[in-house]
Motif scaffolding. Structure first.
Motif, PDB file in Angstrom:
ATOM      1  N   ASP A 136      -9.853  -8.104  -3.363  1.00 36.62           N
ATOM      2  CA  ASP A 136      -8.935  -9.002  -2.626  1.00 36.62           C
ATOM      3  C   ASP A 136      -8.890  -8.476  -1.177  1.00 36.62           C
ATOM      4  O   ASP A 136      -8.401  -7.386  -1.076  1.00 36.62           O
ATOM      5  CB  ASP A 136      -7.556  -9.285  -3.076  1.00 36.62           C
ATOM      6  N   ASN A 156      -7.889 -15.017   3.740  1.00 35.68           N
ATOM      7  CA  ASN A 156      -8.018 -14.192   2.228  1.00 35.68           C
ATOM      8  C   ASN A 156      -9.374 -14.394   1.682  1.00 35.68           C
ATOM      9  O   ASN A 156      -9.746 -15.500   1.295  1.00 35.68           O
ATOM     10  CB  ASN A 156      -6.968 -14.448   1.354  1.00 35.68           C
ATOM     11  N   GLU A 183     -11.712 -13.432  -1.748  1.00 37.68           N
ATOM     12  CA  GLU A 183     -11.563 -12.834  -3.171  1.00 37.68           C
ATOM     13  C   GLU A 183     -13.199 -12.585  -3.539  1.00 37.68           C
ATOM     14  O   GLU A 183     -13.879 -13.606  -3.548  1.00 37.68           O
ATOM     15  CB  GLU A 183     -10.891 -13.514  -4.085  1.00 37.68           C
TER      16      GLU A 183
END
Length: 124
Positions: A103, A120, A122
């Protein structure tokens, strides 16, 4: 003969309803697309730019530890600074290993407007 006044502007997107090019109406989304493109492209993937990219995916398969995450943070920061330094100023990159994923949280400032943004990602 009539002279065409149409110009191609950036950022571009594809109008899903018409299947035609259109100007991306959201500059923040455009910059997020650029960030993803830089960090997820591995060096050597682009024929005419072999040094382009951050190669974040290769860090997923490295040691899944906080040391490996620190290396990923440095790699992402340097790639964004090099390739998008004229558009954004990276303030912070945090990478957290979790099982078979990494992450990554990026805090940056859009230089044209001076606004702070967060992204963000992932990577599995």
């Amino acid at each position: 003969m009539a002279k065409s006044t149409a110009r191609l502007k950036f950022p571009l997107a594809v109008d899903q309803g018409l299947g035609r090019l259109r100007e991306e109406p959201n500059p923040d989304a455009y910059i997020q697309q650029l960030i993803r493109q830089v960090i997820l492209t591995g060096p050597g993937e682009r024929v005419h730019r072999p040094d382009f990219g951050g190669g974040l995916r290769r860090h997923v398969f490295a040691l899944n530890s906080f040391g490996g995450a620190a290396l990923a943070e440095t790699t992402v920061y340097q790639a964004l600074d090099r390739w998008l330094g004229a558009l954004i100023r990276v303030e912070k990159v945090e990478a957290t290993p979790r099982d078979a994923t990494l992450d990554v949280a990026i805090t940056y400032v859009v230089l044209a407007r001076g606004t702070r943004q967060y992204l963000n990602v992932e990577v599995a």
